[in-house]
Design an enzyme around this catalytic site. Structure first.
Site, mmCIF file in Angstrom:
data_model
loop_
_atom_site.group_PDB
_atom_site.id
_atom_site.type_symbol
_atom_site.label_atom_id
_atom_site.label_comp_id
_atom_site.label_asym_id
_atom_site.label_seq_id
_atom_site.Cartn_x
_atom_site.Cartn_y
_atom_site.Cartn_z
ATOM 1 N N GLY A 152 -2.922 0.654 4.379
ATOM 2 C CA GLY A 152 -2.947 -0.731 4.651
ATOM 3 C C GLY A 152 -4.199 -1.238 3.771
ATOM 4 O O GLY A 152 -4.319 -2.549 3.135
ATOM 5 N N PHE A 153 -5.148 -0.497 3.340
ATOM 6 C CA PHE A 153 -6.266 -0.923 2.662
ATOM 7 C C PHE A 153 -6.891 -0.103 1.634
ATOM 8 O O PHE A 153 -6.785 1.304 1.783
ATOM 9 C CB PHE A 153 -7.578 -1.002 3.667
ATOM 10 C CG PHE A 153 -7.404 -2.066 4.764
ATOM 11 C CD1 PHE A 153 -7.310 -3.489 4.685
ATOM 12 C CD2 PHE A 153 -6.905 -1.590 6.009
ATOM 13 C CE1 PHE A 153 -7.100 -4.343 5.437
ATOM 14 C CE2 PHE A 153 -6.348 -2.431 6.876
ATOM 15 C CZ PHE A 153 -6.436 -4.089 6.773
ATOM 16 N N ASP B 169 2.027 -2.199 -3.259
ATOM 17 C CA ASP B 169 2.055 -2.096 -1.588
ATOM 18 C C ASP B 169 2.516 -3.142 -1.074
ATOM 19 O O ASP B 169 1.731 -4.346 -0.991
ATOM 20 C CB ASP B 169 0.297 -1.794 -1.413
ATOM 21 C CG ASP B 169 -0.113 -0.387 -1.671
ATOM 22 O OD1 ASP B 169 0.633 0.600 -1.356
ATOM 23 O OD2 ASP B 169 -1.094 -0.351 -2.429
ATOM 24 N N HIS C 112 6.126 0.499 -2.608
ATOM 25 C CA HIS C 112 5.657 1.424 -1.343
ATOM 26 C C HIS C 112 5.903 0.232 -0.131
ATOM 27 O O HIS C 112 5.139 -0.723 -0.004
ATOM 28 C CB HIS C 112 4.044 1.765 -1.453
ATOM 29 C CG HIS C 112 3.725 2.388 -0.398
ATOM 30 N ND1 HIS C 112 2.314 2.747 -0.285
ATOM 31 C CD2 HIS C 112 4.045 2.925 0.777
ATOM 32 C CE1 HIS C 112 2.092 3.435 0.716
ATOM 33 N NE2 HIS C 112 3.400 3.574 1.433
ATOM 34 N N GLY D 281 -9.783 1.541 -0.825
ATOM 35 C CA GLY D 281 -11.337 1.890 -0.503
ATOM 36 C C GLY D 281 -11.621 2.643 0.440
ATOM 37 O O GLY D 281 -12.800 2.659 1.035
ATOM 38 N N ASP E 203 -1.367 9.042 -2.314
ATOM 39 C CA ASP E 203 -1.577 7.944 -2.152
ATOM 40 C C ASP E 203 -2.787 7.791 -1.304
ATOM 41 O O ASP E 203 -2.545 7.935 0.035
ATOM 42 C CB ASP E 203 -0.410 6.765 -1.948
ATOM 43 C CG ASP E 203 -0.622 5.400 -2.017
ATOM 44 O OD1 ASP E 203 -1.661 5.154 -2.278
ATOM 45 O OD2 ASP E 203 0.053 4.689 -1.309
ATOM 46 N N SER F 62 -2.518 1.042 -8.738
ATOM 47 C CA SER F 62 -2.160 0.408 -7.503
ATOM 48 C C SER F 62 -2.629 -1.147 -7.753
ATOM 49 O O SER F 62 -4.057 -1.381 -7.739
ATOM 50 C CB SER F 62 -3.339 0.870 -6.429
ATOM 51 O OG SER F 62 -3.146 0.336 -5.184
#
Ligand code: DX5
Ligand code: ZN
Length: 222
Positions: free
Chosen positions: A143-144, A36, A67, A146, A177, A9
């Site tokens: 979107g994020f 992303d 993505h 972690g 994902d 990623s």
């Protein structure tokens, strides 16, 4: 079952030493670089765009796992310089004319994957199985990096695999994902996932032990 594959990623990668990281991915034969692409509307974040993709292509020939977390994905396909070894990932939730958009994506001769958010049920793929090469199951709300895995998504992958097998679509790839830790990768591998997005939960934990973590993840998805 063929060996599990890794998509690193790139939103988690430190731009300062991008080149060294990419060289390590080449040496470790990472299968895809996960990109992303975020428009601040489909997801509440902005992300990797056209210039970034172009620069990455100059740096490496590792295929991209694109993505698309954007509204009107069909209008943006031609911006991305898609190559036939790449994966194009289109969200079910991003368009009202899914079949048409998937057909449009197929024109690029790359693999086309359909992504579904945690709250989207498995059965939504039923009418488009013939237009896709795989399904990307979002195990977090995208979107994020972690974030924590949405637990129900584990059951969902199991349900999806059983459904595909029962319908004669055994060969479709299942990608996962979001918060794919070593432990989650191992569980999801057993349930039928074949492509694993590796972010801050595994190979991007710490730049100094990236090589060890890549090898550790490999062992979890054999
Ligand atoms: C979501 C992103 C994130 C992230 C994966 O679309 O793809 O899921 O980069 O990494 P972690 O391990 O931080 O969830
Ligand atoms: Zn992603």
């Amino acid at each position: 079952m063929p060996k599990g594959m890794i998509a690193a990623s790139m939103m988690c990668a430190n731009l300062v030493n991008l080149k060294e990281v990419v060289r390590l991915f080449e040496a470790e034969q990472i299968e895809y670089l996960h990109i992303d692409v975020m428009d601040g509307s489909f997801v509440p974040n902005l992300g990797l765009g056209v210039d970034y993709i172009r620069a990455l292509r100059e740096l490496t020939s590792i295929p991209l796992d694109l993505h698309l977390m954007v509204e009107r994905p069909d209008e943006k396909l031609s911006w991305l310089g898609i190559q036939k070894e790449d994966n194009i990932i289109i969200h079910y939730e991003s368009t009202r004319q899914l079949q048409k958009v998937l057909e449009e994506a197929r024109k690029y001769q790359a693999n086309v994957l359909l992504a579904i958010n945690p709250g989207t049920p498995v059965y939504c793929i039923e009418e488009v199985l013939d237009y896709i090469d795989g399904i990307t199951v979002l195990t977090v709300n995208p979107g994020f990096a972690g974030q924590k895995l949405v637990r129900s998504c584990i059951r969902k992958v199991e349900k999806l695999k059983k459904y595909l097998d029962s319908q004669g679509y055994k060969n479709l790839l299942i990608e996962v994902d979001g918060n794919i830790s070593f432990e989650h990768a191992q569980i999801l591998r057993k349930l039928g996932a074949g492509l694993f997005v590796a972010g801050t939960s595994s190979i991007f934990r710490n730049d100094n032990r990236m090589q060890d973590d890549i090898r550790k993840l490999r062992n979890c998805i054999e």
